[in-house]
Motif scaffolding. Structure first.
Motif, short mmCIF file in Angstrom:
data_model
loop_
_atom_site.label_atom_id
_atom_site.label_comp_id
_atom_site.label_asym_id
_atom_site.label_seq_id
_atom_site.Cartn_x
_atom_site.Cartn_y
_atom_site.Cartn_z
N HIS A 1 0.82 -1.21 0.00
CA HIS A 1 0.00 0.00 0.00
C HIS A 1 0.85 1.26 0.00
N GLU A 2 2.11 1.14 -0.46
CA GLU A 2 3.03 2.27 -0.40
C GLU A 2 3.67 2.53 -1.77
N LEU A 3 3.68 3.79 -2.15
CA LEU A 3 4.32 4.23 -3.38
C LEU A 3 5.51 5.09 -2.99
N THR A 4 6.70 4.73 -3.46
CA THR A 4 7.90 5.51 -3.16
C THR A 4 8.43 6.10 -4.46
N VAL A 5 8.70 7.40 -4.44
CA VAL A 5 9.27 8.09 -5.59
C VAL A 5 10.61 8.65 -5.16
N ASP A 6 11.69 8.11 -5.72
CA ASP A 6 13.03 8.65 -5.48
C ASP A 6 13.23 9.82 -6.43
N VAL A 7 13.50 10.98 -5.87
CA VAL A 7 13.63 12.22 -6.64
C VAL A 7 15.11 12.56 -6.73
N GLU A 8 15.61 12.68 -7.96
CA GLU A 8 17.03 12.99 -8.16
C GLU A 8 17.16 14.12 -9.18
N GLY A 9 17.88 15.16 -8.82
CA GLY A 9 18.10 16.28 -9.73
C GLY A 9 17.46 17.54 -9.23
N ASP A 10 17.08 18.41 -10.17
CA ASP A 10 16.54 19.73 -9.85
C ASP A 10 15.04 19.76 -10.06
N LEU A 11 14.34 20.34 -9.11
CA LEU A 11 12.89 20.49 -9.19
C LEU A 11 12.60 21.98 -9.36
N PHE A 12 12.23 22.36 -10.59
CA PHE A 12 12.01 23.77 -10.90
C PHE A 12 11.03 23.87 -12.07
N LEU A 13 10.97 25.01 -12.72
CA LEU A 13 9.98 25.30 -13.76
C LEU A 13 9.87 24.19 -14.81
N ASP A 14 10.99 23.72 -15.31
CA ASP A 14 10.98 22.74 -16.39
C ASP A 14 10.70 21.31 -15.94
N THR A 15 10.72 21.04 -14.64
CA THR A 15 10.60 19.65 -14.18
C THR A 15 9.45 19.41 -13.20
N GLY A 16 8.83 20.46 -12.69
CA GLY A 16 7.78 20.30 -11.69
C GLY A 16 6.61 19.45 -12.16
N ASP A 17 6.17 19.69 -13.41
CA ASP A 17 5.04 18.92 -13.94
C ASP A 17 5.36 17.43 -14.03
N GLN A 18 6.61 17.11 -14.28
CA GLN A 18 7.02 15.71 -14.37
C GLN A 18 6.74 14.99 -13.05
N LEU A 19 7.07 15.63 -11.93
CA LEU A 19 6.81 15.02 -10.62
C LEU A 19 5.31 14.89 -10.37
N VAL A 20 4.57 15.96 -10.60
CA VAL A 20 3.12 15.94 -10.36
C VAL A 20 2.46 14.87 -11.22
N ASP A 21 2.80 14.84 -12.50
CA ASP A 21 2.19 13.86 -13.41
C ASP A 21 2.54 12.43 -13.04
N THR A 22 3.77 12.20 -12.63
CA THR A 22 4.20 10.85 -12.26
C THR A 22 3.43 10.35 -11.04
N VAL A 23 3.35 11.17 -10.01
CA VAL A 23 2.64 10.76 -8.81
C VAL A 23 1.15 10.57 -9.11
N THR A 24 0.57 11.50 -9.83
CA THR A 24 -0.86 11.42 -10.17
C THR A 24 -1.17 10.16 -10.97
N ASP A 25 -0.36 9.88 -11.98
CA ASP A 25 -0.57 8.68 -12.81
C ASP A 25 -0.51 7.41 -11.97
N HIS A 26 0.45 7.33 -11.06
CA HIS A 26 0.57 6.13 -10.23
C HIS A 26 -0.57 6.03 -9.22
N LEU A 27 -1.06 7.14 -8.72
CA LEU A 27 -2.20 7.10 -7.81
C LEU A 27 -3.45 6.58 -8.52
N VAL A 28 -3.62 6.95 -9.78
CA VAL A 28 -4.76 6.48 -10.56
C VAL A 28 -4.65 4.98 -10.84
N ARG A 29 -3.44 4.54 -11.21
CA ARG A 29 -3.23 3.13 -11.56
C ARG A 29 -3.18 2.21 -10.35
#
Length: 123
Positions: free
Chosen positions: A18-46
């Motif tokens: 019942h646990e989802l772990t996302v290892d975050v590596e690199g920079d989280l800023f304008l060009d990459t923020g949506d990638q994190l949100v989309d990844t977590v959202t997609d996995h929550l749906v699936r």
């Protein structure tokens, strides 16, 4: 003046029980923020059985205000799915930003707890 390419954001997702772990590596800023949100959202749906989402930030090298906005959106989506967000292995850079913006307690408080999370670099 030469512009250096931004550091890519690398996300490694692990789903166990019942646990989802996302290892975050690199920079989280304008060009990459949506990638994190989309990844977590997609996995929550699936993976509807997820009750805890862990963001492991040990290798997060930089975060700006847009990256913080992405974290807040992840928090919102995780809570809307009936799950709990944990931000583990927070760096001093991340903690400083969370403290300066008054979002530390909001993003790190355990469910049912006050928004007054202090202490260790993990929730």
């Amino acid at each position: 003046m030469t512009q250096l390419p931004p550091t890519a954001l690398r996300l490694t997702v692990t789903h166990r029980s019942h646990e989802l772990t996302v290892d975050v590596e690199g920079d989280l800023f304008l060009d990459t923020g949506d990638q994190l949100v989309d990844t977590v959202t997609d996995h929550l749906v699936r993976c509807a059985d997820v009750r805890v989402v862990r963001l492991s930030c040990a290798r997060l090298s930089w975060i700006d205000s847009v990256g913080l906005s992405a974290l807040l959106m992840v928090h919102r989506r995780v809570c809307a799915a009936g799950s709990v967000l944990r931000i583990d292995d927070r760096s001093s850079v991340l903690d400083r930003l969370l403290r300066q913006t008054g979002t530390l307690g909001h993003l790190t408080a355990l469910a049912g707890q006050d928004d007054d999370a202090g202490g260790a670099h993990a929730t």
